[in-house]
Design a protein around this motif. Structure first.
Motif, PDB file in Angstrom:
ATOM      1  N   SER A 185       0.842  -1.189   0.000  1.00 48.17           N
ATOM      2  CA  SER A 185       0.000   0.000   0.000  1.00 48.17           C
ATOM      3  C   SER A 185       0.879   1.242   0.000  1.00 48.17           C
ATOM      4  CB  SER A 185      -0.903  -0.006   1.235  1.00 48.17           C
ATOM      5  OG  SER A 185      -1.487   1.260   1.422  1.00 48.17           O
ATOM      6  N   ALA A 186       0.590   2.156  -0.913  1.00 45.92           N
ATOM      7  CA  ALA A 186       1.345   3.406  -0.951  1.00 45.92           C
ATOM      8  C   ALA A 186       1.176   4.165   0.355  1.00 45.92           C
ATOM      9  CB  ALA A 186       0.878   4.256  -2.131  1.00 45.92           C
ATOM     10  N   LEU A 187       0.016   4.024   0.977  1.00 45.58           N
ATOM     11  CA  LEU A 187      -0.215   4.693   2.251  1.00 45.58           C
ATOM     12  C   LEU A 187       0.708   4.142   3.329  1.00 45.58           C
ATOM     13  CD1 LEU A 187      -1.966   6.638   3.978  1.00 45.58           C
ATOM     14  CD2 LEU A 187      -3.434   4.666   4.451  1.00 45.58           C
ATOM     15  N   ASP A 188       0.783   2.802   3.443  1.00 48.18           N
ATOM     16  CA  ASP A 188       1.643   2.202   4.465  1.00 48.18           C
ATOM     17  C   ASP A 188       3.105   2.540   4.227  1.00 48.18           C
ATOM     18  OD1 ASP A 188      -0.561   1.050   5.675  1.00 48.18           O
ATOM     19  OD2 ASP A 188      -0.419  -0.787   4.507  1.00 48.18           O
ATOM     20  N   VAL A 189       3.526   2.470   2.975  1.00 50.35           N
ATOM     21  CA  VAL A 189       4.918   2.778   2.649  1.00 50.35           C
ATOM     22  C   VAL A 189       5.204   4.260   2.884  1.00 50.35           C
ATOM     23  CG1 VAL A 189       6.645   2.840   0.802  1.00 50.35           C
ATOM     24  CG2 VAL A 189       5.093   0.895   1.005  1.00 50.35           C
ATOM     25  N   GLY A 190       4.253   5.110   2.489  1.00 48.31           N
ATOM     26  CA  GLY A 190       4.461   6.544   2.631  1.00 48.31           C
ATOM     27  C   GLY A 190       4.500   7.011   4.070  1.00 48.31           C
ATOM     28  N   LEU A 191       3.790   6.294   4.963  1.00 51.32           N
ATOM     29  CA  LEU A 191       3.784   6.669   6.370  1.00 51.32           C
ATOM     30  C   LEU A 191       4.873   5.969   7.176  1.00 51.32           C
ATOM     31  CD1 LEU A 191      -0.026   6.848   7.238  1.00 51.32           C
ATOM     32  CD2 LEU A 191       1.534   8.714   6.622  1.00 51.32           C
ATOM     33  N   ALA A 192       5.556   5.022   6.554  1.00 52.01           N
ATOM     34  CA  ALA A 192       6.634   4.327   7.274  1.00 52.01           C
ATOM     35  C   ALA A 192       7.700   5.279   7.808  1.00 52.01           C
ATOM     36  CB  ALA A 192       7.265   3.271   6.363  1.00 52.01           C
TER      37      ALA A 192
END
Length: 262
Positions: free
Chosen positions: A72-79
């Motif tokens: 998920s771009a969201l999970d990766v982006g918030l990592a």
């Protein structure tokens, strides 16, 4: 008493409330102007944003090369939030100690003798800077991750995306408040930053897998605010725990600030 006339005590109380509101607004403007004119604040925010964007791009590129098609771009982006918290710790410390180095705090207290008002205005001003900065950091990270992952990016529901971004923003902003409160007690930047970074990046992660109470520490509980399944607490409980830590730290800082000499 004539019809429609207000009792003298009520008039005085209304006047006192208006005067208090004016004082609070003036204090907030002064504290916000102070933060916005500090080069260290802008450098900290810019450096944190640049590091978060670079990390999001690196994580996304690594996931794409590794074949993580469902990432998920969201999970990766918030990592990178786990690393960006260092910048918000520094932001809180800078906001709290900037006036102590050269003794400017004495001038501030001469202009704003009510210390509780000044303390509250400082926290509000810090939030007015930290929240937009956190929004830019989190949204930029998610956007960069989505661009890098491209077709490999897994979809995230709109509700979950908003909740995760709001949680990450709230966590970073509350971390800045907690850091500012600790620095307000210590009054020196280097010891405050060293102690906070030592907890958030060394002691906290070590305790996370070794002690049950670690779930109630601000760094571990905060994971539940933006990371699915992180921290061991639900999102609502995580918000409550981190907010409680920040409020308690701010209360201690206020008590020390009111009682200690400038």
């Amino acid at each position: 008493m004539r019809g429609g006339a207000r009792p003298a005590g009520e008039v005085r109380a209304a006047g006192a409330r208006r005067a208090g509101a004016r004082e609070a607004r003036r204090a907030l403007r002064a504290e916000l102007l102070k933060l916005l004119t500090l080069p260290a604040v802008w450098l900290t925010v810019a450096g944190t944003w640049a590091a978060a964007v670079a990390l999001a791009a690196a994580f996304a590129a690594a996931g794409r090369r590794g074949g993580a098609a469902a990432a998920s771009a969201l999970d990766v982006g918030l990592a990178p939030v786990g690393y960006a918290q260092a910048g918000f710790i520094v932001l809180g410390v800078v906001a709290a100690v900037s006036e102590y180095g050269g003794g400017q705090i004495r001038t501030t207290l001469a202009a704003m003798p009510r210390r509780a008002v000044r303390h509250g205005a400082g926290i509000a001003a810090l939030l007015l800077v930290a929240v937009p900065a956190a929004v830019v950091v989190c949204v930029s990270g998610a956007a960069v991750a989505w661009l890098v992952l491209g077709g490999a990016a897994g979809a995230a529901g709109g509700g979950r995306a908003c909740a995760a971004v709001a949680g990450a923003v709230g966590y970073l902003a509350l971390t800045a408040v907690l850091a500012g409160a600790v620095a307000g007690v210590v009054r020196r930047a280097v010891p405050a930053v060293a102690a906070l970074l030592g907890h958030y990046f060394i002691a906290g992660p070590l305790l996370r897998d070794r002690a049950a109470f670690a779930a109630w520490l601000p760094d571990t509980a905060g994971l539940g605010m933006w990371s699915a399944g992180g921290g061991g607490l639900g999102a609502a409980a995580a918000w409550g725990v981190v907010a409680a830590w920040s409020a308690a730290a701010a209360a201690v800082s206020l008590a020390v600030f009111v009682r200690r000499e400038a």
